[in-house]
Design an enzyme around this catalytic site. Structure first.
Site, PDB file in Angstrom:
ATOM      1  CD  GLU A  90      50.954  32.983  41.716  1.00 54.72           C
ATOM      2  OE1 GLU A  90      51.299  33.082  40.520  1.00 54.72           O
ATOM      3  OE2 GLU A  90      50.215  32.093  42.139  1.00 54.72           O
ATOM      4  CD  GLU A  97      43.054  31.927  38.969  1.00 50.74           C
ATOM      5  OE1 GLU A  97      43.900  32.063  39.858  1.00 50.74           O
ATOM      6  OE2 GLU A  97      43.214  31.187  37.980  1.00 50.74           O
ATOM      7  NE  ARG A 138      51.317  27.713  38.709  1.00 50.87           N
ATOM      8  CZ  ARG A 138      52.238  28.275  37.913  1.00 50.87           C
ATOM      9  NH1 ARG A 138      53.527  28.169  38.211  1.00 50.87           N
ATOM     10  NH2 ARG A 138      51.902  28.935  36.830  1.00 50.87           N
TER      11      ARG A 138
HETATM   12  N1  MTE Z   1      49.268  41.779  45.960  1.00 51.04           N
HETATM   13  C1  MTE Z   1      48.255  42.422  46.568  1.00 51.04           C
HETATM   14  N2  MTE Z   1      48.503  43.573  47.199  1.00 51.04           N
HETATM   15  N3  MTE Z   1      46.974  41.916  46.558  1.00 51.04           N
HETATM   16  C2  MTE Z   1      46.685  40.721  45.934  1.00 51.04           C
HETATM   17  O1  MTE Z   1      45.531  40.287  45.939  1.00 51.04           O
HETATM   18  N4  MTE Z   1      47.574  38.803  44.662  1.00 51.04           N
HETATM   19  C3  MTE Z   1      48.755  38.003  44.381  1.00 51.04           C
HETATM   20  C4  MTE Z   1      49.882  38.872  43.846  1.00 51.04           C
HETATM   21  N5  MTE Z   1      50.074  40.015  44.693  1.00 51.04           N
HETATM   22  C5  MTE Z   1      47.756  40.015  45.296  1.00 51.04           C
HETATM   23  C6  MTE Z   1      49.038  40.612  45.316  1.00 51.04           C
HETATM   24  C7  MTE Z   1      48.508  36.930  43.422  1.00 51.04           C
HETATM   25  S1  MTE Z   1      47.823  35.486  43.977  1.00 51.04           S
HETATM   26  C8  MTE Z   1      48.865  37.047  42.108  1.00 51.04           C
HETATM   27  S2  MTE Z   1      48.653  35.770  41.035  1.00 51.04           S
HETATM   28  C9  MTE Z   1      49.459  38.276  41.577  1.00 51.04           C
HETATM   29  O2  MTE Z   1      49.539  39.313  42.554  1.00 51.04           O
HETATM   30  C10 MTE Z   1      48.618  38.751  40.394  1.00 51.04           C
HETATM   31  O3  MTE Z   1      49.030  39.948  39.864  1.00 51.04           O
HETATM   32  P1  MTE Z   1      50.226  40.065  38.811  1.00 51.04           P
HETATM   33  O4  MTE Z   1      49.988  39.037  37.754  1.00 51.04           O
HETATM   34  O5  MTE Z   1      50.061  41.440  38.307  1.00 51.04           O
HETATM   35  O6  MTE Z   1      51.487  39.831  39.559  1.00 51.04           O
HETATM   36  N1  LUZ Z   2      45.744  30.068  37.675  1.00 46.77           N
HETATM   37  C1  LUZ Z   2      45.570  29.242  36.645  1.00 46.77           C
HETATM   38  C2  LUZ Z   2      46.939  30.218  38.269  1.00 46.77           C
HETATM   39  O1  LUZ Z   2      44.448  29.117  36.153  1.00 46.77           O
HETATM   40  N2  LUZ Z   2      46.627  28.592  36.151  1.00 46.77           N
HETATM   41  C3  LUZ Z   2      47.861  28.694  36.668  1.00 46.77           C
HETATM   42  O2  LUZ Z   2      48.790  28.070  36.192  1.00 46.77           O
HETATM   43  C4  LUZ Z   2      48.038  29.533  37.782  1.00 46.77           C
HETATM   44  N3  LUZ Z   2      49.220  29.657  38.364  1.00 46.77           N
HETATM   45  C5  LUZ Z   2      49.364  30.428  39.434  1.00 46.77           C
HETATM   46  C6  LUZ Z   2      48.265  31.101  39.916  1.00 46.77           C
HETATM   47  N4  LUZ Z   2      47.072  31.010  39.328  1.00 46.77           N
HETATM   48 MO1  MOS Z   3      47.104  34.221  41.976  1.00 43.22          MO
HETATM   49  S1  MOS Z   3      46.865  32.430  43.035  1.00 43.22           S
HETATM   50  O1  MOS Z   3      47.405  33.436  40.512  1.00 43.22           O
HETATM   51  O2  MOS Z   3      45.527  34.703  41.830  1.00 43.22           O
END
Ligand code: MTE
Ligand code: LUZ
Ligand code: MOS
Length: 749
Positions: free
Chosen positions: A705, A226, A304
């Site tokens: 998540e 991120e 958070r």
């Molecule tokens: N699933 C897979 N296969 N690989 C990933 O890196 N990241 C997770 C989740 N699922 C991830 C995953 C995280 S930390 C987040 S925030 C969400 O996917 C982000 O994608 P979304 O917003 O489309 O759910």
């Molecule tokens: N990233 C962020 C995050 O910048 N703000 C958020 O609130 C958050 N929450 C979940 C995962 N990534």
């Molecule tokens: Mo997920 S920790 O918001 O990349």
């Protein structure tokens, strides 16, 4: 619909950073990183490294044309150390050579003299020394000071949760290719293309419109990319800028583990008060977050933790304070759950402790205090709760009484093997807690042959985002999904993006796609209405065919598109979406930060081997609030993956730094993640059926998540199994519950 990537994944044809064909003359980078956790740089010796075969140049902080700064929330992190190093693994110099091997060999020849400075690795010590990243924050509801006197039972305790290595299968990396007029294209394995673009512009002192960041997909991010993909993108761009040659850096696993931050370890204190009926009347918590040496995303993660400090319970009097503590570890960062799991572990520990002292099951306290619709969160938002619905459905569907009886029977029959069971309710807020980040855009083109191309701000990292985007377009246009292609994420096509994070990207990018498609559809319908001399409202497209007044015409989608083009009607649209109704006032710590919450309940059973301390997770039975899932296959996959990642964090993954701030668990031989043998023997996932409205795309709630937090149930199930063997064990709330810790507590006197 299946995940659209499954075909190329299975055939090994999906394109990751390392699959991008290299331009002739490409050079390779490798970083020399600090071997010391804190100190003043006295001298840096590059001569020996420069003499190594294939070495082209070595860059240091003095070669940076713009700002030597990659801090996002706070400008407190240098790209390359200039005068001081603040953690083991901090980049100091960048070697560029004609091959990856040559660059890595040269790095080994670099020497640095350092005047050592005191090293802090413990967050409580950092707080004592006033080493705070930001001033502490406190969330408050009601008044705990007066509430304690009304409590019949009060318990206090301390908890520890360790960090977690992201272990994305694809390590961090980037490939920068110079373009005409000094522009640079960066292929980056990042969740945040705009973050890479913005930092590169800052470091190179160039305008953002000269920096193109392009991402096809990631081999996993989990939050680790991120913010922390930025370093590698910027470093490659820095070298490409000076040398006018393409530069690639793809990190070795051990470089990645050593140099990048992880989930934040937390040390916390709690105090919980209950009345005779086991209503929780008051709860206080203090969180010490181990932020590492720079802010990175720590202030947002900290926030958070506070948002989720009461999990899915209603508590009328709450006071939670959080400190972001600066230590000499690599800056810790986003990791699936983003501080939420750390907050939720503490309230679950508090409930477990209260139950233990009151000699009742924690299930009694958990159920008694579940959030109801209309209850207020400590941050002021009013709950639209599914907590009871999920809990009750799980209890009934999976027959909790029978499961509990089975555990009791098993334990009375077995002396050297014990079972434990725990329930874990979850509640997770969807939206970036920073309101301004909740926006996204989509660019949709319909080509004259009827095919459709879509670009959004979202990054595909295995979570199935592109499939969901494609489903949105196919549903709005009502055309065959095979006509649609989702393209790479690119800052020239879609600008000013938020990182793909916070589980919100299908909502944000899906809704932007929906808006764009609806606009094009409206124009196409006008074309058809003109042809059939009717109202726009009488025109429909159904499975590729144009219908007028519910009668199929002889116009197929392609014909409609071609006619629109001949009439000079735009077949493209760029749309913006920002969810309505969210806000937060940080001066009062109150507001309505989340578009909605996701709920669920998991029942976990484990069996421990009381001679060896090893254990198995027998089953995890879940009722989860998916809203109205638009893709059950993908959503079940997300649920299973997150659960296992959560179990790994709670039970076996053990990050270990020594007192000198050196990472000991620095390879896959010393860091254990769940494998096929350690995943639950059985996972059942039931979709909570609800017809309630919400702000999710097609009412299909975010899923990335929230299910990670079900993993916390495994910790408490193990706790209960140990208690079944050794009722007098006083088990400290110190996760992960490794087999070593289980063994020690089994025989604790
Ligand atoms: N699933 C897979 N296969 N690989 C990933 O890196 N990241 C997770 C989740 N699922 C991830 C995953 C995280 S930390 C987040 S925030 C969400 O996917 C982000 O994608 P979304 O917003 O489309 O759910
Ligand atoms: N990233 C962020 C995050 O910048 N703000 C958020 O609130 C958050 N929450 C979940 C995962 N990534
Ligand atoms: Mo997920 S920790 O918001 O990349």
């Amino acid at each position: 619909m299946k995940n659209i990537d499954s075909y190329t994944h299975v055939r090994g044809e999906s394109v990751y950073l390392d699959d991008i064909p290299l331009v002739n003359g490409t050079l390779f980078a490798s970083v020399y990183d600090s071997p010391v956790a804190h100190g003043k740089i006295k001298s840096l010796h590059l001569d020996e490294a420069m003499k190594m075969p294939g070495v082209v140049r070595i860059f240091t902080a003095t070669d940076i044309p713009g700002e030597n700064q990659i801090g996002g929330i706070i400008a407190d992190e240098e790209l390359l150390a200039s005068t001081h190093v603040h953690f083991c693994g901090m980049p100091v110099a960048l070697v560029i050579a004609t091959s990856d091997e040559a660059a890595k060999a040269a790095v080994k020849k670099i020497k640095m003299e350092i005047e050592p400075l005191p090293i802090i690795t413990d967050p409580r010590e950092a707080k004592e020394k006033n080493e705070l990243i930001i001033p502490p924050r406190t969330f408050q509801l009601g008044d705990t000071t007066t509430a304690w006197s009304k409590c019949d039972h009060i318990f206090e305790g301390q908890t520890e949760t360790n960090g977690q290595e992201h272990l994305y299968i694809e390590t961090q990396g980037a490939y920068a290719v110079p373009q005409e007029n000094s522009a640079i294209r960066i292929y980056s394995s990042t969740q945040g293309p705009t973050q890479v673009q913005r930092s590169t512009a800052r470091v190179l002192n160039m305008p953002m419109n000269y920096i193109e960041v392009d991402t096809t997909r990631l081999g996993g991010g989990f939050g680790g990319k991120e913010d922390q993909a930025t370093t590698w993108g910027v470093l490659c761009a820095l070298a490409a800028y000076h040398l006018k040659k393409p530069v690639k850096y793809s990190l070795h696993r051990m470089e990645d583990m050593r140099m990048t931050g992880k989930r934040h370890p937390y040390s916390s204190d709690f105090k919980i008060g209950l009345d005779k009926e086991y209503n929780i009347l008051a709860y206080e918590a203090i969180f010490y977050q181990n932020a590492g040496a720079a802010a990175d995303l720590s202030p947002a993660v900290l926030e958070r933790t506070l948002f989720h400090c009461t999990n899915s319970y209603f508590i009328p009097n709450v006071k939670a304070t959080a400190y972001s503590c600066r230590t000499n570890l690599p800056p810790n960062t986003a990791f699936r759950g983003f501080g939420g799991p750390q907050g939720m572990f503490v309230i679950e520990a508090a409930i477990a402790k209260a139950a233990e002292k009151l000699n009742i099951s924690p299930i009694v306290i958990q159920q008694q205090n579940l959030l109801r619709t209309g209850d207020e969160f400590p941050y002021g938002q009013i709950a639209q709760s599914e907590a009871n619905e999920c809990w009750e459905k799980a209890v009934e569907l999976y027959d909790l009484n029978k499961l509990q009886q089975e555990v009791t029977d098993y334990n009375s029959k077995n002396k050297l093997s014990k079972r434990g069971l725990a329930l874990m309710p979850i509640c997770f807020g969807i939206s970036f807690t920073k309101t301004l980040m909740n926006q996204a855009r989509a660019l949709v083109h319909v080509y004259t042959d009827g095919s459709v191309g879509i670009s959004t701000a979202g990054v595909e990292m295995g979570q199935g985002l592109n499939t969901k985007i494609l489903q949105v377009a196919a549903a709005i246009f009502s055309i065959n999904p095979e006509r649609i292609k989702v393209n790479t994420t690119n800052t020239y096509r879609v600008a000013n993006t938020s990182p793909t994070a916070a589980s919100a990207s299908s909502d944000l990018n899906g809704k932007a796609t929906e808006i764009a498609c609806l606009a094009i559809l409206q124009r196409l319908k006008e074309v058809a209405a003109e042809e059939w001399k009717t109202e726009v409202g009488s025109v429909k497209i159904k499975e590729d065919w144009v219908f007028v007044n519910d009668k199929q015409t002889d116009w197929i989608w392609n014909k409609l598109v071609q006619t629109a083009f001949v009439k000079r009607v735009s077949l493209s649209e760029h749309a913006h979406y920002a969810p309505p109704g969210i806000w937060f006032d940080a001066t009062k710590e109150k507001g309505h930060p989340f578009t909605y919450h996701v709920y669920g309940t998991a029942i976990t059973t484990v069996t421990i081997d009381c001679l060896r301390g090893i254990y198995e997770v027998d089953s995890v039975k879940i009722v989860h609030d998916f809203g109205k899932s638009m893709n059950p296959i993908i959503d079940i996959g997300q649920c299973e993956g997150a659960l296992v990642q959560g179990i790994g964090w709670m039970t076996m993954e053990e990050i270990l730094y020594d007192k000198e701030g050196k990472l000991k668990s620095n390879a896959l031989s010393t860091y254990k993640v769940p494998d096929i043998y350690s995943v639950p023997k059985e996972i059942s996932i039931h979709f909570l059926e609800t017809e309630k409205d919400n702000l999710a795309i097609f009412r299909s709630k975010a899923v990335g998540e929230p299910p990670l937090m079900y993993g916390i149930g495994a910790y408490f199930a193990l706790h209960n199994a140990v208690k079944a063997f050794n009722p007098s064990a006083i088990i400290s709330f110190d996760a992960p519950m490794t087999p070593e810790k289980v063994l020690m507590s089994l025989y604790q006197q």
